[in-house]
Design a protein around this motif. Structure first.
Motif, short mmCIF file in Angstrom:
data_model
loop_
_atom_site.label_atom_id
_atom_site.label_comp_id
_atom_site.label_asym_id
_atom_site.label_seq_id
_atom_site.Cartn_x
_atom_site.Cartn_y
_atom_site.Cartn_z
N SER A 109 0.46 -0.62 0.21
CA SER A 109 -0.40 0.15 -0.37
C SER A 109 1.22 1.53 0.02
N GLY A 110 1.96 1.26 0.56
CA GLY A 110 3.16 2.16 0.73
C GLY A 110 2.41 3.03 1.58
N GLU A 111 1.85 2.61 2.87
CA GLU A 111 2.04 3.79 4.27
C GLU A 111 2.17 3.23 4.77
N PRO A 112 2.24 4.34 6.37
CA PRO A 112 3.44 4.39 7.35
C PRO A 112 2.59 3.47 7.99
N ILE A 113 3.27 2.40 9.14
CA ILE A 113 2.60 1.86 9.72
C ILE A 113 3.21 1.64 11.13
N PRO A 114 2.29 1.82 12.17
CA PRO A 114 3.47 1.74 13.03
C PRO A 114 3.64 0.18 14.11
N ILE A 115 5.35 0.31 14.30
CA ILE A 115 5.24 -0.67 15.02
C ILE A 115 5.46 -1.13 16.28
N TRP A 116 4.71 -1.65 16.57
CA TRP A 116 4.80 -2.03 18.16
C TRP A 116 5.23 -3.44 18.73
N VAL A 117 5.36 -3.04 20.66
CA VAL A 117 6.10 -4.07 20.89
C VAL A 117 4.86 -5.22 22.05
N ALA A 118 4.77 -6.91 21.50
CA ALA A 118 3.95 -7.44 21.93
C ALA A 118 4.20 -8.75 22.62
N ASP A 119 3.46 -9.13 23.96
CA ASP A 119 4.42 -10.28 23.98
C ASP A 119 3.94 -11.40 23.13
N TYR A 120 2.46 -11.74 22.87
CA TYR A 120 1.84 -12.76 21.75
C TYR A 120 2.04 -13.02 21.13
N VAL A 121 3.52 -11.71 20.40
CA VAL A 121 5.08 -12.76 19.53
C VAL A 121 5.79 -13.20 20.02
N LEU A 122 6.30 -14.16 19.56
CA LEU A 122 7.12 -14.37 20.40
C LEU A 122 8.88 -14.99 19.64
N GLY A 123 10.01 -14.72 19.09
CA GLY A 123 10.77 -14.65 18.92
C GLY A 123 11.74 -15.71 18.56
N SER A 124 11.14 -17.16 19.00
CA SER A 124 11.19 -18.45 18.31
C SER A 124 10.02 -18.26 17.81
N TYR A 125 9.24 -17.79 16.94
CA TYR A 125 8.27 -18.74 16.13
C TYR A 125 8.97 -17.62 15.20
N GLY A 126 8.76 -18.38 13.81
CA GLY A 126 8.93 -17.58 12.55
C GLY A 126 10.24 -16.31 12.63
N THR A 127 10.03 -15.42 12.09
CA THR A 127 11.15 -14.09 12.31
C THR A 127 11.23 -13.40 13.68
N GLY A 128 10.16 -13.54 14.23
CA GLY A 128 9.55 -12.69 15.74
C GLY A 128 9.05 -11.77 15.32
N ALA A 129 8.58 -11.49 14.01
CA ALA A 129 7.65 -10.75 13.84
C ALA A 129 6.63 -10.69 13.04
N ILE A 130 5.11 -9.71 12.98
CA ILE A 130 3.87 -10.13 12.20
C ILE A 130 3.92 -8.84 11.42
N MET A 131 3.53 -9.33 10.63
CA MET A 131 2.58 -8.32 10.05
C MET A 131 0.94 -8.21 10.62
#
Length: 926
Positions: free
Chosen positions: A355-377
């Motif tokens: 989309s080319g839009e700027p989107i905020p980057i949040w930190v949340a513990d429901y995402v795990l560093g050990s799964y995938g890349t440690g980041a989600i869209m």
């Protein structure tokens, strides 16, 4: 604690000694305990035959068996020998495998039925720390108790093959397997965030933190750890499940744990304070690339490696505080769907590449560093978790998928299904997926990402590499040394195995992460034999899982000092035919065993791809039902159905003597308006509902306990223990004994020999026997043991109606009984004149000729109206059928003295009697 809470003494039922001996009840009964009258002399029979089996090694499987015969390898998940010993829940699975083992021996199979001990473990070390007793002494004492209890139940284990994971001769080969993993790059060291428990002084795996076994303060710390690359086998572990005869629920749990998914990795570039792209990028993994235009924010895990570089100065303190809080939570706590979502803004933005839009980057513990890349869209319109988070923090929600059926979307909750894509076009970047189906759109997004260098197709797994180190003393030493000058790791030579544990007086953890083995300075310091350089031994030990990963192979060849297992023996006995244990081992133990087995298959040690052909999970035996009453703050009883209306209430355990059943509910006997809660709980010391099998055996005998556990209900279902219920199967065994041996003499003892005769069996007796043989055989093979017992009970009931009991019939029945009640069967077999053990006698086979029903039920009509039925022999003549109808109590009233016009008889189908009504009328006029 069970019993009265109001201080009043309760009536002591005759089996109370069994319950109170383990519940901690100290109260003495007012009267002497009632001694159960023994239905047969099990207290003499059982020790006699247990001694015979042991002295003659009846159940020993020879090292060199006749391999032309079929094999049957039946195995229990071997126990951890805890200080508590067995409770009555443990023998459930052991009895089932013993029935199968005895049954297959009698069918002519070579049977391998061993027992051993998964003896390394945290409880023994904790006890050692608390008492100063060496964990080996405690463990050996516990093993001796377990072994004694198992032998008292008459299980036909081959005790010559007994193994224990703590013995150097055994863990030599556990260490050897580790070295093979190391050679193949499947064992490696990495610094990873781990669950550090200061109180225990060790790292705990996620499953050890969340299953309720450990409820101590845990923190996440980076630490150098040994890892096993189980992820390299993820696809094979998944694919080969389809070939296994396992419960589908267990296979599904393994599939979910492996968690294979297909999707895409996509790159989001971080923006600077002026909104320009930087060189820093966040790579996310998504299974729904079709929803990428709806990604309105990113979430990174608190332990995300680039987080310190991303977070703004203004938000750094807040983010670091959040990271500290998250480090104290387990992975399952963090990902629990029901928990309230938490998070903090990083102060930075990234650019949505589509989309080319700027989107905020949040930190949340429901995402795990050990799964995938440690980041989600995050796509809040189409993911429930993301929607909850976005709603809480007022983040925009953009809808990009509509349902295929054209139904309206509810804006207050996410739509997570597939459908038709909307609001998803940006020709500036050359991507338009509007009006495509979700599958078509996903394919097109991946194609676009790979073409533009923004991402790629990716297969991902939830499965993580196995954390394979513990900072404890009581475990297998890891056979690796480190050169002092360079820190290079070097495997111990295979010829130097086993690397044994040094003797230590102080097992306490250091508290710093340095394992207790580091205190054995003279053991730790060593010399590398190849270079002569000073070196240090690895001071971490292996986790308890290690020894239990491969023990089924050692049972095949337990005394071999030159190889883990002889190739010919492994080829004959593999795989395990039936593996029985609790569902709590459904994932980890079975998954780890399968992983090691596949590695051993790849290097030619084993001949099968899978270790366990069939897995059966027995149900749980719950403690006896407890009755709970509610009281208000004034001490008045309140009915359970209205207890929720009270602000505060007190719970009281009510003894069974004060309870009656009223309709569907249990109520107080002296106030039946007070409804109670009746519930059975899992046996535990804290609840005081543990029942010791030793007490049951003392009162009723081992055969009664075995039979009762099998008779309680379907083997795979959970069941509630009821000590009084065992009296039923005890009476059945007593009736069986008296049927064959006779009633006791005037002084109470039983005579020698039996009451059987040498007469030829009648057809009726043969039919009853072969019907029982067919049913018992079928039910053992189907592990429906309870219905097999029912068939034997039916036979005994029928046999009591006979005047004579031919030896041929009774011998066959004793053979049927022997897998279930082996002590009684051995004694009866001996009394029937056989000098050898019953264990290897041929199991009876049903003769189909006696299974065919020789009689049929024939409907009888009077003047075309069905008035009853009669039982007739197949091929019965019309005259015989009419005679039986005339003698039938119900039918005779229609026929007695009545003139008959004609009879219509269809053999095997119907008898219709037509009365002559005219003759009957004329006779009545005259």
């Amino acid at each position: 604690m069970c019993g009265c809470m109001d201080g009043k003494k309760q009536r002591i039922p005759k089996w109370s000694r069994i319950r109170s001996s383990v519940s901690g009840v100290q109260e003495e009964p007012k009267q002497k305990p009632v001694v159960v009258k023994r239905a047969y002399p099990f207290d003499e029979i059982e020790p006699k035959w247990q001694r015979y089996w042991e002295e003659n090694r009846i159940f020993r499987t020879p090292d060199d068996v006749d391999t032309s015969k079929p094999k049957y390898y039946v195995l229990d998940m071997f126990p951890y020998p805890s200080g508590a010993g067995l409770h009555v829940g443990h023998p459930l699975g052991y009895t089932a495998t013993d029935i199968l083992a005895r049954f297959k021996r009698m069918q002519g199979y070579n049977v391998l039925h061993p027992m051993g001990w998964d003896a390394f473990g945290l409880p023994a070390e904790q006890y050692a720390i608390e008492t100063g007793t060496h964990p080996k002494l405690t463990t050996l004492r516990n093993i001796n108790r377990f072994r004694s209890q198992l032998k008292s139940l008459g299980f036909s284990y081959d005790w010559d093959r007994e193994i224990s994971t703590i013995e150097p001769d055994y863990y030599k080969w556990t260490q050897w397997i580790f070295l093979q993993l190391l050679k193949r790059g499947l064992a490696y060291q990495a610094e990873v965030p781990v669950n550090w428990c200061p109180a225990l002084g060790t790292v705990l795996a996620n499953e050890e933190v969340v299953d309720g076994k450990v409820s101590l303060f845990i923190t996440k710390q980076p630490m150098r750890q040994w890892m096993l690359k189980i992820t390299a086998y993820a696809d094979r572990l998944l694919e080969d499940l389809d070939e296994l005869d396992w419960p589908e629920s267990i296979k599904e749990m393994q599939r979910n744990w492996i968690g294979r998914s297909e999707g895409a990795e996509v790159e989001f570039f971080v923006l600077d304070s002026d909104g320009r792209e930087t060189n820093m990028k966040i790579t996310v993994y998504t299974t729904r690339p079709d929803t990428i235009f709806g990604a309105t924010y990113l979430v990174v895990a608190p332990e995300y490696t680039l987080l310190s570089s991303i977070v703004s100065t203004e938000h750094r303190e807040c983010v670091e505080e959040y990271q500290d809080i998250a480090s104290r939570k387990s992975d399952l706590e963090r990902t629990e769907l029901q928990k309230e979502k938490t998070g903090v803004f990083s102060g930075c933005y990234a650019k949505n590449p589509t989309s080319g839009e700027p989107i905020p980057i949040w930190v949340a513990d429901y995402v795990l560093g050990s799964y995938g890349t440690g980041a989600i869209m995050a796509v809040p319109a189409h993911d429930a978790r993301d929607h909850e988070f976005a709603s809480k923090f007022n983040i925009p929600i953009k809808w990009v998928v509509t349902p295929n059926n054209g139904s309206c979307i509810e804006s207050e909750k996410a739509y997570s299904g597939e459908g038709i894509i909307i609001n998803s076009s940006n020709m500036e970047v050359g991507l338009d997926i509007n009006d495509l189906s979700s599958k078509e759109a996903a394919y097109k997004v991946i194609e676009w990402a790979e073409k533009t260098g923004k991402g790629k197709k990716k297969v991902n797994y939830k499965l993580r590499d196995w954390l394979f180190a513990r900072q404890r003393y009581w475990g297998e030493p890891i056979p690796v040394i480190f050169l002092e000058d360079s820190g290079e790791s070097i495997p111990v030579l295979e010829t130097e195995l086993p690397l044994t544990l040094p003797e230590l007086d102080d097992f306490t953890p250091s508290g710093t992460g340095e394992p207790p083995l580091s205190k054995a300075v003279s053991w730790v310091k060593t010399i590398d034999p190849s270079s002569g350089k000073p070196a240090m031994r690895e001071t971490n030990t292996m986790p308890q899982w290690a020894g239990s990963c491969w023990y089924y192979l050692r049972f095949m060849d337990p005394k071999n000092s030159n190889a883990l297992v002889d190739k010919a023996k492994e080829k004959y006995w593999s795989p395990v035919d039936v593996y029985v244990g609790g569902a709590e081992h459904a994932v980890l133990h079975l998954l780890y065993s399968r992983f090691w087995h596949k590695v051993l298959y790849d290097i030619g040690v084993v001949s099968t791809k899978e270790p366990f052909k069939c897995v059966i999970n027995q149900g749980i035996i719950l403690g006896e039902v407890q009755f709970t009453a509610y009281k208000d703050t004034d001490g008045n009883y309140v009915s359970a159905d209205s207890a929720d209306e009270l602000g505060e209430y007190i719970q009281e355990i009510i003894p069974e003597e004060r309870v009656v059943k009223s309709g569907e509910f249990y109520v107080l006997k002296d106030n039946q308006n007070i409804r109670l809660i009746a519930r059975a709980h899992k046996m535990s010391k804290s609840r005081g509902n543990v029942v010791n099998p030793d007490d049951v055996i003392s009162e009723y005998g081992a055969d009664s306990l075995r039979l009762y556990e099998m008779f309680m209900g379907p083997f795979r279902d959970s069941k509630t223990w009821n000590t009084s219920g065992i009296e039923g199967v005890h009476r059945f065994l007593g009736r069986t004994w008296r049927l064959i041996v006779g009633s006791p003499l005037h002084h109470g003892a039983f005579g020698d020999g039996t009451l059987v005769t040498d007469e030829e069996p009648t057809t009726e007796q043969l039919r009853a026997l072969h019907k029982c043989i067919a049913k018992v055989t079928e039910e053992i093979e189907g592990t429906r043991f309870n219905t097999g017992i029912s068939a034997m009970m039916e036979f005994v009931n029928a046999a009591y109606k006979w005047d004579k009991h031919p030896k041929a019939i009774i011998e066959a029945f004793v053979l049927l009984l022997s897998p279930y009640a082996p002590h009684m069967a051995e004694e009866l077999w001996s009394r029937l004149g056989h000098p050898d053990s019953i264990a290897y006698e041929a199991f009876p086979k049903a003769d189909l000729a006696y299974l065919k029903e020789s009689t049929i039920v024939l409907p009888v009509q009077i003047n075309g109206k069905t008035r009853g039925t009669i039982e007739v022999e197949k091929g019965c003549s019309e005259e015989d059928a009419f005679t039986l109808a005339s003698q039938d109590e119900k039918l005779s009233k229609y026929l007695d003295g009545k003139p008959i016009k004609k009879r219509i008889f269809v053999p095997g189908k119907i008898l219709n009697v037509i009365l002559d009504r005219q003759t009957a009328k004329a006779g009545s006029v005259q």
